[in-house]
Scaffold this active site. Structure first.
Site, short mmCIF file in Angstrom:
data_model
loop_
_atom_site.label_atom_id
_atom_site.label_comp_id
_atom_site.label_asym_id
_atom_site.label_seq_id
_atom_site.Cartn_x
_atom_site.Cartn_y
_atom_site.Cartn_z
N CYS A 8 19.30 9.82 -36.41
CA CYS A 8 19.35 9.07 -37.43
C CYS A 8 19.95 9.57 -38.62
O CYS A 8 20.70 10.65 -38.45
CB CYS A 8 17.72 8.54 -38.14
SG CYS A 8 17.14 9.98 -38.68
N GLY A 9 20.05 8.97 -39.80
CA GLY A 9 21.02 9.23 -40.86
C GLY A 9 20.81 10.90 -41.24
O GLY A 9 21.73 11.64 -41.46
#
Length: 92
Positions: A8-9
């Site tokens: 994810c980010g």
């Protein structure tokens, strides 16, 4: 042992949540697999040793390994289908 990367980010909250859930589901089905959460910036480095990638953030990059829908593990919608695809990869 097969290895699945979840990205994810930031590599902290969402990917950790999905990685933990996926690891638990695989363990319940007696499917041995290493599941690792990473941040999207270091994904290129981590996919080199991985058999599959669970994507939470859409990317146009092709990493040469199967990509699975991570949102399914957050929402529960389509989770069983994605889990079955991952198990097929691991056991295949």
């Amino acid at each position: 042992m097969k290895k699945i990367i979840v990205a994810c980010g930031s590599g902290v909250a969402t990917s950790q949540t999905v990685a933990s859930k996926l690891a638990k589901l695989l363990k319940e089905k007696n499917v041995p697999c290493e599941v690792e959460a990473v941040d999207i910036k270091s994904l290129k480095h981590h996919v080199k040793g991985a058999d599959g990638y669970v994507s939470i953030v859409k990317t146009k990059e092709d990493y040469g390994i199967p990509v699975f829908n991570g949102i399914a593990f957050l929402t529960g919608m389509g989770q069983e289908q994605e889990l079955e695809k991952i198990i097929k990869l691991i056991e295949g």
